[in-house]
Motif scaffolding. Sequence first.
Motif, PDB file in Angstrom:
ATOM      1  N   TYR A   1       0.831  -1.206   0.000  1.00 21.53           N
ATOM      2  CA  TYR A   1       0.000   0.000   0.000  1.00 21.53           C
ATOM      3  C   TYR A   1       0.864   1.255   0.000  1.00 21.53           C
ATOM      4  O   TYR A   1       0.575   2.214  -0.713  1.00 21.53           O
TER       5      TYR A   1
ATOM      6  N   GLU B   1       0.117   3.454  -3.204  1.00 12.47           N
ATOM      7  CA  GLU B   1      -0.772   4.594  -2.967  1.00 12.47           C
ATOM      8  C   GLU B   1      -0.043   5.847  -2.466  1.00 12.47           C
ATOM      9  O   GLU B   1      -0.588   6.959  -2.540  1.00 12.47           O
ATOM     10  N   LYS B   2       1.163   5.678  -1.940  1.00 18.24           N
ATOM     11  CA  LYS B   2       1.980   6.785  -1.438  1.00 18.24           C
ATOM     12  C   LYS B   2       1.228   7.717  -0.468  1.00 18.24           C
ATOM     13  O   LYS B   2       1.175   8.933  -0.668  1.00 18.24           O
ATOM     14  N   PRO B   3       0.660   7.180   0.565  1.00 13.59           N
ATOM     15  CA  PRO B   3      -0.053   8.031   1.528  1.00 13.59           C
ATOM     16  C   PRO B   3       0.883   8.981   2.267  1.00 13.59           C
ATOM     17  O   PRO B   3       0.442   9.973   2.850  1.00 13.59           O
ATOM     18  N   TYR B   4       2.181   8.665   2.246  1.00 19.72           N
ATOM     19  CA  TYR B   4       3.163   9.508   2.931  1.00 19.72           C
ATOM     20  C   TYR B   4       3.290  10.898   2.315  1.00 19.72           C
ATOM     21  O   TYR B   4       3.910  11.793   2.906  1.00 19.72           O
TER      22      TYR B   4
ATOM     23  N   GLU C   1       1.000  12.939   2.086  1.00 24.76           N
ATOM     24  CA  GLU C   1       0.126  13.823   2.861  1.00 24.76           C
ATOM     25  C   GLU C   1       0.842  14.238   4.142  1.00 24.76           C
ATOM     26  O   GLU C   1       1.181  13.384   4.967  1.00 24.76           O
TER      27      GLU C   1
ATOM     28  N   LEU D   1      -0.444  12.937   7.709  1.00 29.65           N
ATOM     29  CA  LEU D   1      -0.770  11.521   7.847  1.00 29.65           C
ATOM     30  C   LEU D   1      -0.496  11.049   9.278  1.00 29.65           C
ATOM     31  O   LEU D   1       0.570  11.299   9.839  1.00 29.65           O
TER      32      LEU D   1
ATOM     33  N   ASP E   1      -5.130   7.564  10.648  1.00 31.40           N
ATOM     34  CA  ASP E   1      -5.531   7.738   9.244  1.00 31.40           C
ATOM     35  C   ASP E   1      -5.148   6.513   8.422  1.00 31.40           C
ATOM     36  O   ASP E   1      -5.963   5.987   7.649  1.00 31.40           O
ATOM     37  N   LEU E   2      -3.901   6.088   8.572  1.00 26.95           N
ATOM     38  CA  LEU E   2      -3.416   4.950   7.782  1.00 26.95           C
ATOM     39  C   LEU E   2      -4.161   3.666   8.146  1.00 26.95           C
ATOM     40  O   LEU E   2      -4.512   2.875   7.267  1.00 26.95           O
TER      41      LEU E   2
ATOM     42  N   ARG F   1      -7.597   3.644   6.501  1.00 23.16           N
ATOM     43  CA  ARG F   1      -7.544   3.347   5.065  1.00 23.16           C
ATOM     44  C   ARG F   1      -7.298   1.863   4.804  1.00 23.16           C
ATOM     45  O   ARG F   1      -7.750   1.326   3.794  1.00 23.16           O
TER      46      ARG F   1
END
Length: 396
Positions: A297, A301-304, A306, A309, A313-314, A317
């Motif tokens: 993930y 998706e590269k949530p980092y 944001e 974060l 949150d992680l 998701r």
Amino acid sequence: MSFYFSAYSSPLLFGFVQAWGYALLLWLRGRREERLSDILLGWVLVGMAFNIWEYMLGFGGIEILWNQLEFFPRTLGYLLPVLCYFYLRTQVNTDFRFSRRDGWHAVPFLIQVTYHLVVFAQGPNFVRYWKTQVNGPYHLDDLEFWFGVVIDLYYLFLSLRLYRQYRAWITNQFSETDSISFRWFRNFLIALTLATLFGFLMDGLSVALSLNFWQNWWDELAKVVLIYYISINGYAQVQPGRRLAFQAESVPEPVLLAESVPGREALTPVGRGAHQPIGTPPVPDGLVPLRDTLLQYMAAEKPYLEPDLSLTDLARRMHTNPVVLSQVINTGVGKNFNDFVNEYRVEEFKRQLLNPANTHLSFLGLALNCGFNSKATFNRAFRKFTGTSPKEFVGQ
């Protein structure tokens, strides 16, 4: 009854007025914004004001406290350290509310106040008798003083421990900690510690050298300095944009890092910043799929990217529990959440640095695009994971 302004009385009067003025401002803001921390800080300032008003009135020529009000409770006494401690608790937990079990913290103060009121209520003659025949000969005043010292040190210890636990907690909850690191928290504790140590020093000198009322003025002046520092900086303290809900029991127990598990190799970042396990994963078999899903993930998706974060949150998701996800990151990757996310951001920065389309951007511009939200955080993380500064890295 008039107040005599002098070089001794005036600074104390200014400090007294300063404390009450900011206390009122804090109470108004605390009620308007429903912020318990402001209300408690207001009471902390009131307690500090009462700590200097005996000397303030004495230097000003007003002796009502020694004549008509002898032995009447004059300060918040044992309650001030408690207020400081709970103020810090409400700073790091916006949901904190007093419960019945918190009432025991006020018991020493209530006993002290009751004792003084009972003696005072017997009248001036009894007060004089009590001081000369009981309080002095049986060293009750010394006992009261030393018990106060113990309370000061105990709540200072609790506050320092709270700060240490909070710092450990935020690194496992948030990818950006500068705005919630509460340097004010640290500075508040430093100021209280210095003031406490200076007070102990002056008490020792007073006993050893038999200092008089006027020579003890320096201790009172130090308290005025503390009032100005606490009131101005405490009122200006910027509150975090996110609601904090830290509780001491929420700090995770220390876990073994991957490299400390016998017979298991460390997890190392490779390729495009993903953490690929080498050898047997040092996590329970039931968590291995979640660990693998997490790494996939993060890479896909590269949530980092944001800046805000958080672990919650992680976890949301990924449809899992934050506690479980924290365990996976700590044991399966060998890092806390903050380092785990920021290393991805550093790797992303290194990739973006090689992209010709980004030649018009500064280092800071690139860092912000990669999820960092300040130059200081970026520089600190980059040096931590590469051993060099961004400029030195480019020159290699």
